[in-house]
Design a protein around this motif. Structure first.
Motif, PDB file in Angstrom:
ATOM      1  N   GLY A 137       0.904  -1.130  -0.106  1.00 45.30           N
ATOM      2  CA  GLY A 137       0.073  -0.054   0.002  1.00 45.30           C
ATOM      3  C   GLY A 137       1.014   1.227   0.065  1.00 45.30           C
ATOM      4  N   GLN A 138       0.182   2.323   0.184  1.00 44.74           N
ATOM      5  CA  GLN A 138       0.832   3.814  -0.039  1.00 44.74           C
ATOM      6  C   GLN A 138       1.909   3.790   1.113  1.00 44.74           C
ATOM      7  OE1 GLN A 138      -0.177   6.873  -1.795  1.00 44.74           O
ATOM      8  NE2 GLN A 138      -0.707   5.234  -3.130  1.00 44.74           N
ATOM      9  N   GLN A 139       1.629   3.360   2.373  1.00 44.24           N
ATOM     10  CA  GLN A 139       2.626   3.539   3.371  1.00 44.24           C
ATOM     11  C   GLN A 139       3.654   2.659   3.468  1.00 44.24           C
ATOM     12  OE1 GLN A 139       2.261   6.338   5.365  1.00 44.24           O
ATOM     13  NE2 GLN A 139       0.865   6.654   3.837  1.00 44.24           N
ATOM     14  N   SER A 140       3.790   1.655   2.338  1.00 40.55           N
ATOM     15  CA  SER A 140       4.929   0.760   2.564  1.00 40.55           C
ATOM     16  C   SER A 140       6.298   1.328   2.840  1.00 40.55           C
ATOM     17  CB  SER A 140       4.882  -0.179   1.245  1.00 40.55           C
ATOM     18  OG  SER A 140       5.870  -1.105   1.144  1.00 40.55           O
ATOM     19  N   ALA A 141       7.088   0.406   3.664  1.00 44.46           N
ATOM     20  CA  ALA A 141       8.369   0.791   4.125  1.00 44.46           C
ATOM     21  C   ALA A 141       9.261   0.479   2.904  1.00 44.46           C
ATOM     22  CB  ALA A 141       8.807  -0.019   5.190  1.00 44.46           C
ATOM     23  N   PHE A 142       8.777  -0.577   2.082  1.00 42.29           N
ATOM     24  CA  PHE A 142       9.698  -0.860   1.069  1.00 42.29           C
ATOM     25  C   PHE A 142      10.155   0.459  -0.208  1.00 42.29           C
ATOM     26  CE2 PHE A 142       9.216  -5.854   0.809  1.00 42.29           C
ATOM     27  CZ  PHE A 142       9.779  -5.799   2.064  1.00 42.29           C
ATOM     28  N   GLY A 143      11.381   0.628  -0.285  1.00 47.32           N
ATOM     29  CA  GLY A 143      11.855   1.505  -1.417  1.00 47.32           C
ATOM     30  C   GLY A 143      11.837   2.983  -0.957  1.00 47.32           C
ATOM     31  N   ASP A 201      12.281   6.538   1.490  1.00 53.80           N
ATOM     32  CA  ASP A 201      13.449   6.938   2.197  1.00 53.80           C
ATOM     33  C   ASP A 201      13.274   7.390   3.775  1.00 53.80           C
ATOM     34  OD1 ASP A 201      15.549   7.348   0.267  1.00 53.80           O
ATOM     35  OD2 ASP A 201      14.117   8.373  -0.677  1.00 53.80           O
ATOM     36  N   ASP A 202      11.872   7.219   3.970  1.00 51.30           N
ATOM     37  CA  ASP A 202      11.457   7.386   5.399  1.00 51.30           C
ATOM     38  C   ASP A 202      10.600   5.999   5.752  1.00 51.30           C
ATOM     39  OD1 ASP A 202       8.994   7.751   3.809  1.00 51.30           O
ATOM     40  OD2 ASP A 202       9.001   9.696   4.434  1.00 51.30           O
ATOM     41  N   ASN A 203      10.391   6.201   7.203  1.00 52.58           N
ATOM     42  CA  ASN A 203       9.415   5.134   7.725  1.00 52.58           C
ATOM     43  C   ASN A 203       8.987   5.371   9.024  1.00 52.58           C
ATOM     44  OD1 ASN A 203       8.799   2.337   7.971  1.00 52.58           O
ATOM     45  ND2 ASN A 203      10.530   1.611   8.142  1.00 52.58           N
ATOM     46  N   GLU A 204       8.009   4.584   9.290  1.00 49.60           N
ATOM     47  CA  GLU A 204       7.222   4.830  10.716  1.00 49.60           C
ATOM     48  C   GLU A 204       7.328   3.432  11.252  1.00 49.60           C
ATOM     49  OE1 GLU A 204       3.221   6.179  10.001  1.00 49.60           O
ATOM     50  OE2 GLU A 204       2.612   6.044  11.966  1.00 49.60           O
ATOM     51  N   MET A 206       7.452   5.029  16.895  1.00 50.58           N
ATOM     52  CA  MET A 206       8.402   5.835  16.089  1.00 50.58           C
ATOM     53  C   MET A 206       7.617   6.638  14.959  1.00 50.58           C
ATOM     54  SD  MET A 206      11.963   4.606  16.799  1.00 50.58           S
ATOM     55  CE  MET A 206      12.530   4.071  18.540  1.00 50.58           C
ATOM     56  N   PRO A 207       7.052   7.792  15.040  1.00 50.00           N
ATOM     57  CA  PRO A 207       6.594   8.591  13.963  1.00 50.00           C
ATOM     58  C   PRO A 207       7.522   8.501  12.667  1.00 50.00           C
ATOM     59  CG  PRO A 207       7.425  10.288  15.489  1.00 50.00           C
ATOM     60  CD  PRO A 207       7.857   8.822  16.027  1.00 50.00           C
ATOM     61  N   ARG A 208       6.826   8.931  11.493  1.00 49.81           N
ATOM     62  CA  ARG A 208       7.543   8.872  10.271  1.00 49.81           C
ATOM     63  C   ARG A 208       8.618   9.817  10.229  1.00 49.81           C
ATOM     64  NH1 ARG A 208       6.727   6.355   5.720  1.00 49.81           N
ATOM     65  NH2 ARG A 208       4.878   5.588   6.505  1.00 49.81           N
ATOM     66  N   MET A 209       9.917   9.463   9.748  1.00 52.94           N
ATOM     67  CA  MET A 209      10.970   9.994   9.763  1.00 52.94           C
ATOM     68  C   MET A 209      11.933   9.686   8.710  1.00 52.94           C
ATOM     69  SD  MET A 209      12.980   9.347  13.418  1.00 52.94           S
ATOM     70  CE  MET A 209      11.641   8.932  14.424  1.00 52.94           C
ATOM     71  N   PRO A 210      12.886  10.301   8.373  1.00 53.13           N
ATOM     72  CA  PRO A 210      13.913   9.620   7.325  1.00 53.13           C
ATOM     73  C   PRO A 210      14.574   8.402   7.988  1.00 53.13           C
ATOM     74  CG  PRO A 210      14.341  12.086   7.423  1.00 53.13           C
ATOM     75  CD  PRO A 210      13.249  11.886   8.568  1.00 53.13           C
TER      76      PRO A 210
END
Ligand code: CTP
Length: 418
Positions: free
Chosen positions: A359-365, A367-370, A383-387
């Motif tokens: 989906g839209q929020q996927s961590a794959f690929g 540069d940021d992640n939550e 841990m909120p979305r951050m680089p």
């Protein structure tokens, strides 16, 4: 009234910020603010092209110092040489393809070029350009030359570019650049003495000589962790599946392709490690038999591709642990907490970092992640979305608090087999 607490990690440090003629030059204004908020004294140098994007006055007001852009204007006091004499770091952000080439080749036709040739302090370069330009072999060769010479490159990010197209070329997030600068100028070294074994990227399981089963992991989280750990003083071995990422400096990289190869590479270095971080997206299935020839369409019967399970590497390593901290990553599309808690228990981990995939929020690929951080004895930490580079430091802060305890006697080993 709420007050912001200043972060003064770089108190007393001097940074020369060189801004070049990219559309991202305006982002250097935000970067300058972050650097000064962190306590650094910043001197700004601009190329002639950069002054066409942002007025030098903006940087002068925010840095409290005159901007140097003309090679000949300050010749009486040799500005082009003296500026970096007492600097702790030269930061080129954004760095165009043109400046990258000049720095790699040692051209000295502007203030930045002359400065770079007499540089005594670390050099951090943050490229920003069109995606096709960044991917061009000439640009990549220049980037590699500079890396080999000891410069730290903060990779451009993937996203929408000035052209309106999507690609890799966008200036890295300000927080990512700041984290790198802080780690170099004022290293924390709280991971000194630690030996960290990290896995990253996808695995590939061959179907035939030209096809394979894999997944969309980019390896960015594992590479960010490796880079952060090494800058904080750890010795790091990164066992990496196939990725397109450059080798982080001072990290030993062991390239692997399949889950079996990853298992062997990690097992061989397991005794050496004090912390194991399994950030790789290991494929769970592989073709029962890889064909030695290219499978022809006519041969395909529907039953041709039979799958079997790959080894669960983390489970296998956990079962052999002696003293290592064991950290896993979970990729989940739904019921993140429930599935995460069950993996934490099943794989007997000290910590599990749960990310959303698909989906839209996927961590794959990205540069940021939550993420959610799960540990056996404490409530989950969000841990909120951050680089990813910034997240890597936050995760290391957490992992560093997990005590290293002997589970059973270890066959002590002090150096990893390469
Ligand atoms: N992992 C592993 N070996 C595998 C699969 C996963 O070492 N064959 C590791 C991953 O690197 C990660 C953790 O186990 O650190 C969890 O991986 P994940 O893919 O989320 O879960 P799986 O264990 O594969 O379970 P499932 O596919 O049922 O979600």
């Amino acid at each position: 009234m709420a007050q912001t607490i200043p972060r003064l990690q770089m108190g007393g440090k001097r940074v020369v910020l060189a801004v070049t003629g990219s559309i991202a030059a305006y982002k250097a204004v935000g970067l300058l603010r972050l650097l000064t908020q962190s306590g650094a004294t910043v001197q700004v140098v601009m190329t002639e092209a950069a002054t066409r994007f942002v007025a030098p006055l903006t940087f002068e007001v925010l840095s409290g110092s005159p901007v140097t852009s003309d090679l000949f204007a300050g010749h009486q006091d040799m500005k082009h040489l003296s500026l970096t004499e007492r600097a702790d770091l030269l930061l080129v952000a954004p760095c165009t393809a043109n400046t990258l080439a000049k720095l790699a080749l040692g051209l000295a036709d502007n203030v930045l070029g002359t400065m770079a040739l007499t540089l005594q302090c670390p050099l951090v370069i943050c490229p920003a350009m069109d995606g096709d330009m960044w991917a061009h072999p000439t640009v990549q060769a220049h980037a590699e030359t500079l890396r080999r010479r000891g410069a730290v490159l903060v990779e451009p990010e993937i996203g929408e570019l000035a052209s309106g197209q999507c690609g890799q070329g966008r200036l890295a997030a300000e927080e990512t650049i700041l984290a790198t600068v802080e780690a170099i100028v004022q290293p924390r070294l709280d991971w000194q003495g630690e030996r960290v074994l990290i896995s990253a990227g996808p695995t590939q399981e061959p179907i035939d000589p030209v096809r394979f089963l894999s997944n969309g992991s980019s390896g960015k989280m594992g590479y960010a962790l490796a880079e952060a750990a090494v800058l904080r003083g750890a010795e790091v071995v990164l066992v990496s599946g196939p990725t397109r990422l450059p080798r982080p400096s001072r990290v030993t990289v062991v390239p692997v392709v399949t889950a079996d190869e990853m298992l062997h590479a990690l097992t061989a270095r397991f005794d050496w490690a004090t912390t194991v971080i399994m950030a790789a997206a290991v494929g769970d299935f592989r073709p029962k038999q890889a064909l030695s020839h290219k499978l022809k369409k006519e041969e395909w019967t529907g039953e041709s591709l039979q799958l079997e399970r790959t080894p669960d590497i983390l489970l296998a390593l956990s079962a052999q642990r002696t003293h290592q901290r064991m950290i896993g990553f979970a990729a989940e599309t739904d019921h993140l907490l429930e599935h995460g808690q069950s993996k934490l228990r099943k794989k007997q981990l000290d910590m599990l970092v749960v990310n959303q995939v698909g989906g839209q929020q996927s961590a794959f690929g990205r540069d940021d992640n939550e993420v959610m951080v799960l540990t056996p004895d404490a409530p989950p930490v969000h841990m909120p979305r951050m680089p990813k580079r910034q997240l890597a430091d936050k995760l290391l802060d957490h992992i560093g608090q997990v005590p290293v305890r002997a589970v059973r006697p270890s066959p002590a080993s002090s150096s990893p087999s390469q």
